[in-house]
Design an enzyme around this catalytic site. Structure first.
Site, PDB file in Angstrom:
ATOM      1  N   ASP A 144      31.290  47.927  40.467  1.00  0.00           N
ATOM      2  CA  ASP A 144      32.520  47.125  40.602  1.00  0.00           C
ATOM      3  C   ASP A 144      32.624  46.569  42.023  1.00  0.00           C
ATOM      4  O   ASP A 144      31.805  46.908  42.896  1.00  0.00           O
ATOM      5  CB  ASP A 144      33.791  47.922  40.228  1.00  0.00           C
ATOM      6  N   LYS A 166      33.494  44.064  36.827  1.00  0.00           N
ATOM      7  CA  LYS A 166      34.192  45.041  35.977  1.00  0.00           C
ATOM      8  C   LYS A 166      35.704  44.862  36.056  1.00  0.00           C
ATOM      9  O   LYS A 166      36.229  44.528  37.111  1.00  0.00           O
ATOM     10  CB  LYS A 166      33.827  46.454  36.461  1.00  0.00           C
TER      11      LYS A 166
HETATM   12  C1  R5P Z   1      36.714  52.875  40.841  1.00  0.00           C
HETATM   13  O1  R5P Z   1      37.281  52.141  41.647  1.00  0.00           O
HETATM   14  C2  R5P Z   1      35.842  53.995  41.281  1.00  0.00           C
HETATM   15  O2  R5P Z   1      34.984  53.622  42.324  1.00  0.00           O
HETATM   16  C3  R5P Z   1      35.033  54.550  40.120  1.00  0.00           C
HETATM   17  O3  R5P Z   1      34.211  53.543  39.585  1.00  0.00           O
HETATM   18  C4  R5P Z   1      35.946  55.049  39.049  1.00  0.00           C
HETATM   19  O4  R5P Z   1      36.953  55.824  39.610  1.00  0.00           O
HETATM   20  C5  R5P Z   1      35.228  55.898  38.048  1.00  0.00           C
HETATM   21  O5  R5P Z   1      36.157  56.339  37.107  1.00  0.00           O
HETATM   22  P1  R5P Z   1      35.748  56.478  35.601  1.00  0.00           P
HETATM   23  O6  R5P Z   1      34.590  57.423  35.566  1.00  0.00           O
HETATM   24  O7  R5P Z   1      36.970  57.032  34.924  1.00  0.00           O
HETATM   25  O8  R5P Z   1      35.413  55.124  35.093  1.00  0.00           O
END
Ligand code: R5P
Length: 298
Positions: A166, A189
């Site tokens: 992301d 994303k």
């Molecule tokens: C988002 O900003 C973070 O860097 C991670 O990509 C995110 O927290 C991951 O969370 P999950 O595993 O629930 O998608």
């Protein structure tokens, strides 16, 4: 100087104590019959300085309170210099008021953690460095990146590409790719703020037959990794290895990541491993923490 371990980080605290040749104290942690938390430091002598190691993993709020009780007990025993090591800072994703009516949760947690006077806090790969400003004491934001660089340096090939899942991961992923001497790519994303669902709509370069390293700061539900892996598969990717500092071991997350076609998951022990899998490899941050803390011993 003594190292005191909260119940969330017994193994990591032991490794740090061994690396620094410091005595390790494991406080008694129990519950009263009415469910109240009960903490007792069993060391009769602690000196004037203590390092308190406690990750804010699940059960999160209980681990926060336990941390505060340990620090308060130390303070009452005459320890004047308390150095907390909080390898995983919970609530760090709640670093903004995303929708009207929401609190700035991580700022509240930062205040709660500082109820007892302390000198300097050590943590890892904060989700957002703006969080540093929510603390009144100095904070050292360590990074696990050198561990990943060392791990992957022996495993890269001409097909390796680092992918940022992301926008928030672009800067770190680019740096990581440069350190490894491989190209970087970025995923577009989006996350629904109400349902938390993740969707992926684009990628900045071709990844056909590539050996992808997906670098992120944390795995929570695994939704980001799962959706990214599914998307990469549609683009003909070769292999996918995930590298993330914090794995929060949300039930079912590891299994779902593996089911999405991810070949390996490499994480650190900022949170004590709570699942076992042939596809999961855990690197220890103990050496990095010990090196950072060694400045206190000189
Ligand atoms: C988002 O900003 C973070 O860097 C991670 O990509 C995110 O927290 C991951 O969370 P999950 O595993 O629930 O998608």
């Amino acid at each position: 100087m003594v190292i005191i371990s909260g119940s969330a980080s017994r193994n990591l605290a032991k490794r740090i104590a061994e690396a620094l040749s410091l005595p390790l104290g494991n406080p008694e942690i129990s519950k009263f019959s009415n469910d109240e938390l009960r903490v007792r430091i069993t060391e009769s002598k602690t000196g004037h300085a203590a390092i308190v190691v406690q990750s804010l993993s699940a059960p999160v709020d209980s681990h926060i309170l336990e941390f505060n009780f340990i620090c308060d007990a130390l303070h009452r025993m005459g320890v004047t210099d308390i150095y907390p090591v909080i390898p995983w800072l919970a609530y760090s994703k709640q670093d903004k008021v995303f929708r009207p009516g929401e609190p700035l949760s991580v700022k509240v947690v930062a205040k709660i953690l500082q109820v007892v006077p302390m000198k300097r806090l050590y943590t890892f790969d904060l989700h957002n460095t703006a969080i540093l400003g929510f603390f009144d004491i100095p904070v050292t934001n360590l990074t696990a990146r050198p561990l990943f660089v060392e791990y992957f340096r022996k495993r890269i090939s001409r097909q390796t590409v680092v992918v940022a899942p992301d926008a928030g991961a672009i800067k770190i992923s680019t740096l990581f790719a440069q350190e490894l001497g491989v190209p970087a790519a970025y995923i577009d994303k989006k996350r629904d703020l109400v349902t938390g669902e993740v969707s992926v709509s684009g990628l900045s370069r071709k990844v056909k037959d590539a050996e992808v390293i997906l670098l992120d700061d944390m795995i929570v539900t695994g939704g980001t990794i799962r959706e990214t892996a599914k998307f990469l598969k549609t683009r003909g990717v070769g292999t996918i290895t995930v590298a993330a500092t914090h794995h929060l071991y949300v039930p079912g997350a590891q299994e779902a990541i593996e089911a999405s076609g991810v070949d390996h998951v490499v994480v650190t022990d900022t949170v004590e491993p709570a699942v076992k899998s042939d596809k999961l490899h855990v690197l220890s941050v103990s050496g990095i923490i010990a090196e950072a803390l060694s400045e206190l011993l000189n």
